[in-house]
Design an enzyme around this catalytic site. Structure first.
Site, PDB file in Angstrom:
ATOM      1  N   ASP A 280       3.109   8.473   1.729  1.00 58.38           N
ATOM      2  CA  ASP A 280       3.081   7.178   1.067  1.00 58.38           C
ATOM      3  C   ASP A 280       1.685   7.025   0.462  1.00 58.38           C
ATOM      4  O   ASP A 280       0.717   6.766   1.171  1.00 58.38           O
ATOM      5  CB  ASP A 280       3.377   6.074   2.092  1.00 58.38           C
ATOM      6  CG  ASP A 280       3.194   4.678   1.501  1.00 58.38           C
ATOM      7  OD1 ASP A 280       2.777   4.570   0.334  1.00 58.38           O
ATOM      8  OD2 ASP A 280       3.456   3.706   2.237  1.00 58.38           O
TER       9      ASP A 280
ATOM     10  N   GLN B 176      -1.582   3.299  -1.410  1.00 57.06           N
ATOM     11  CA  GLN B 176      -2.974   2.836  -1.366  1.00 57.06           C
ATOM     12  C   GLN B 176      -3.980   3.939  -1.665  1.00 57.06           C
ATOM     13  O   GLN B 176      -5.126   3.637  -2.002  1.00 57.06           O
ATOM     14  CB  GLN B 176      -3.295   2.219   0.009  1.00 57.06           C
ATOM     15  CG  GLN B 176      -2.507   0.966   0.332  1.00 57.06           C
ATOM     16  CD  GLN B 176      -2.703  -0.163  -0.674  1.00 57.06           C
ATOM     17  OE1 GLN B 176      -3.678  -0.214  -1.411  1.00 57.06           O
ATOM     18  NE2 GLN B 176      -1.742  -1.068  -0.699  1.00 57.06           N
TER      19      GLN B 176
ATOM     20  N   LYS C 272      -0.436  -1.335  -8.147  1.00 57.14           N
ATOM     21  CA  LYS C 272      -1.607  -1.314  -7.266  1.00 57.14           C
ATOM     22  C   LYS C 272      -2.745  -0.498  -7.875  1.00 57.14           C
ATOM     23  O   LYS C 272      -3.809  -0.360  -7.275  1.00 57.14           O
ATOM     24  CB  LYS C 272      -1.222  -0.732  -5.909  1.00 57.14           C
ATOM     25  CG  LYS C 272      -0.231  -1.625  -5.164  1.00 57.14           C
ATOM     26  CD  LYS C 272       0.000  -1.118  -3.766  1.00 57.14           C
ATOM     27  CE  LYS C 272       1.209  -1.729  -3.112  1.00 57.14           C
ATOM     28  NZ  LYS C 272       0.994  -3.104  -2.641  1.00 57.14           N
TER      29      LYS C 272
ATOM     30  N   CYS D 116       3.249  -6.659   5.779  1.00 59.46           N
ATOM     31  CA  CYS D 116       4.372  -5.717   5.801  1.00 59.46           C
ATOM     32  C   CYS D 116       4.129  -4.580   6.788  1.00 59.46           C
ATOM     33  O   CYS D 116       4.552  -3.447   6.554  1.00 59.46           O
ATOM     34  CB  CYS D 116       4.668  -5.134   4.426  1.00 59.46           C
ATOM     35  SG  CYS D 116       5.176  -6.367   3.251  1.00 59.46           S
TER      36      CYS D 116
HETATM   37  C1  PLP Z   1       0.795   1.516   2.141  1.00 58.14           C
HETATM   38  C2  PLP Z   1       1.843   0.883   1.297  1.00 58.14           C
HETATM   39  N1  PLP Z   1       3.013   1.487   1.147  1.00 58.14           N
HETATM   40  C3  PLP Z   1       3.992   0.976   0.381  1.00 58.14           C
HETATM   41  C4  PLP Z   1       3.828  -0.216  -0.254  1.00 58.14           C
HETATM   42  C5  PLP Z   1       4.969  -0.752  -1.057  1.00 58.14           C
HETATM   43  O1  PLP Z   1       4.634  -0.892  -2.379  1.00 58.14           O
HETATM   44  P1  PLP Z   1       5.649  -1.570  -3.366  1.00 58.14           P
HETATM   45  O2  PLP Z   1       5.907  -2.942  -2.856  1.00 58.14           O
HETATM   46  O3  PLP Z   1       4.955  -1.566  -4.678  1.00 58.14           O
HETATM   47  O4  PLP Z   1       6.883  -0.732  -3.367  1.00 58.14           O
HETATM   48  C6  PLP Z   1       2.632  -0.897  -0.119  1.00 58.14           C
HETATM   49  C7  PLP Z   1       2.448  -2.220  -0.746  1.00 58.14           C
HETATM   50  O5  PLP Z   1       1.902  -3.138  -0.199  1.00 58.14           O
HETATM   51  C8  PLP Z   1       1.613  -0.336   0.674  1.00 58.14           C
HETATM   52  O6  PLP Z   1       0.432  -0.955   0.825  1.00 58.14           O
END
Ligand code: PLP
Lengths: 135, 409
Positions: B202, B205, B228, B367
């Site tokens: 993932d 970030q 982001k 989240c």
């Molecule tokens: C570490 C991480 N993974 C995944 C996501 C999900 O991103 P998105 O909402 O753009 O799909 C985020 C968003 O806050 C995140 O910080």
């Protein structure tokens, strides 16, 4: 500028008059707002005449939710349980005396939802309870 | 190296000039949730709609061809930005979340079986957790989690033990959106590969904040979001290794993802379009390309170095506030994210009072509920930094936090 945190809110948050729990009690209900982790339990004692004699809340959360719980319980002492069923969002907002955005509104209204779910003997504190009458 | 000129960078971001609440300038410390956009990104999308709007991959007319070239050009830029060998290894999606769901629903559905072990971590964003939970429920997979240490690092010793149990997939966050921890992705991927597992990173970030090369990491799949990294919302990407993408069934069915359709059957399109059903977010993809251009022009290494200095300074200054605790403060490597708690003051109240001082921070569980459970706190406040934040903004944050503490004392 910091009018959201009126003196009265900070005061009720720091020195709540109704924090604690009642055991035994006549009505008890607890719930949480999973989004921010606010958790509140409300206990009531009700007299023969159907009026609230004692009230207490316990739990944790932001100043808005905790002050709202304290102010709400203060306002229902001596009230008939059936009157509580008619309390609405507007009553809570009047008690707090502030304008809130949608996210913080949920914090402010959590105690009322819990109180009414308890009074109605429901299994769940839903948003419908913020209106007048039976959910 | 050119001198890093943050004031000049700030001029490129129209929104940073706005005032909120009666003349209070905006201090934006929530880039981890979504970053602000430079004018070049906004203009690229505006220009597309004004001068080049057409549907891609279908028409033969001027606009259709022009739009297709711009869209595929953006893909090539994003691919180059993450060091992918070929543009076709970059699939456009809606966001990092959809990218991970794509892997779970296609590769995961096709190649994982009942009883298979999937290794995740305790510091995942819900988007790298729930898709695997859903698949685990459907297929009867076994999920195991690499614990987070008190310092905020992944417990590599437990990871090593889990790797001995024949895992089929290892999925983890490159940089935590709560702790700021930068995980040792390259070493973890190498270990996972030796154990025979497919790897998913993932990168939501990491890709925005420092140079990330999928080739150097040797990762199988990596997910990230444009919004982001200075790009628009509504578009993200999945990097996938070509051999794997080739073997995977399509994700959604519809136009563009097919080569041939008859009434009862279809032949999927080739990569990357096999995974891009329907009319896609063309303007947003082009904006994504412009964002990558902007970041590359400044240089990811310079950005990372600047952010590192900012966050180090912020941690020192914030620690002067009595009782303030930083989650994962001691992590071995950390990026520009500081999640913190103040004793007896709920994060919602902190965020609200900071907002009244013009400062945007996030409050809640970001989240990552399991991670907050791990640290036994329901929620935290989070200040996060990006290339446009300044030392003065940190000072303003610290002064405002002192006000918060005073109000509640
Ligand atoms: C570490 C991480 N993974 C995944 C996501 C999900 O991103 P998105 O909402 O753009 O799909 C985020 C968003 O806050 C995140 O910080």
């Amino acid at each position: 500028m910091d009018d959201l945190y009126r003196e009265v809110i900070i005061e009720h948050y720091k020195n709540p008059g109704y924090r604690g729990s009642l055991d035994p009690n006549d009505i008890t209900f607890e719930d949480e707002n999973p989004l921010c982790g606010d958790h509140i339990k409300i206990d009531l004692r009700v007299g023969e005449d159907g009026k609230v004699t004692e009230a207490a809340f316990d739990g944790h959360g932001c100043a808005i939710s905790q002050a709202s719980a304290d102010l709400l319980l203060e306002s229902i002492i001596g009230k008939d349980v059936n009157e509580i069923k008619h309390l609405t969002k507007t009553d809570v907002m009047d008690l707090l005396g502030i304008e809130l955005g949608p996210v913080r509104l949920k914090c402010a209204l959590l105690p009322l939802k819990i109180l009414k779910a308890g009074v109605y003997g429901l299994g769940e504190a839903t948003d419908d309870l913020l209106e007048d009458g039976q959910a | 190296m050119t001198i890093y000129n943050v004031e000049k960078i700030r001029e490129d971001f129209p929104i940073l000039g706005i005032e909120i609440n009666l003349g209070i300038p905006l201090v934006y410390l929530d880039s981890t949730a979504t970053a602000q956009k430079p004018a070049s990104v906004i203009e690229a999308m505006d220009d597309y709609y004004r001068n080049s709007n057409g549907n891609i991959h279908r028409g033969v007319h001027y606009l259709a061809e022009r739009a297709t070239a711009m869209y595929e050009g953006a893909r090539a830029k994003v691919a180059a930005f993450i060091g992918a060998d070929k543009p076709k290894e970059v699939i456009f999606t809606r966001n990092a979340t959809e990218s991970i769901n794509l892997v779970a629903n296609t590769w995961g559905r096709a190649f994982l079986e009942k009883g298979d072990l999937v290794i995740l971590t305790e510091m995942e964003h819900h988007s790298n957790l729930v898709p695997w939970q859903m698949l685990a429920e459907e297929k009867g997979l076994r999920l195991e989690f690499i614990p987070v240490t008190d310092d905020g690092d992944l417990d590599q010793a437990v990871f090593d033990q889990l790797l001995e149990q024949n895992p089929k997939l290892v999925a983890f966050v490159h940089m935590s959106n709560v702790l700021g921890t930068i995980n040792p992705a390259k070493a973890m991927i190498a270990k996972a590969k030796r154990a025979g597992a497919i790897t998913v990173v993932d990168g939501a970030q990491s890709v925005p904040h420092f140079a990330v090369s999928v080739k150097d990491l040797d990762v199988d799949f990596m997910a990230f979001s444009a919004h982001k990294m200075l790009g628009p919302t509504g578009v993200g990407a999945l990097y996938g290794r070509e051999e794997l993408l080739d073997k995977m069934p399509p994700y959604m069915g519809g136009g563009d993802m097919i080569r041939k359709v008859s009434l009862r059957s279809f032949t999927p399109n080739e990569l990357p379009w096999k995974f891009e059903a329907g009319t896609f977010c063309i303007a947003e993809a082009i904006g994504f390309g412009a964002a990558v251009d902007y970041l590359s022009a400044i240089g990811m290494d310079d950005i990372a170095e600047y952010e590192h200095k900012l966050v180090q300074s912020a941690m020192v200054k914030m620690k002067t506030i009595p009782g303030l605790e930083i989650m994962g403060e001691k992590a071995a490597h950390r990026g520009g994210v500081i999640s913190f708690t103040l004793p007896g003051i709920h994060p919602h109240d902190v965020a609200q009072i900071l907002d009244q001082n013009g400062i945007a921070v996030r409050a809640g569980h970001h989240c990552a509920m399991p991670l907050h459970d791990r640290f036994r706190i329901p929620a935290s406040s989070r200040a996060s930094f990006y290339l446009y934040n300044t030392e003065e903004e940190i000072n303003h944050l610290v002064v405002s936090l002192q006000k918060v503490v005073k109000m509640f004392s």
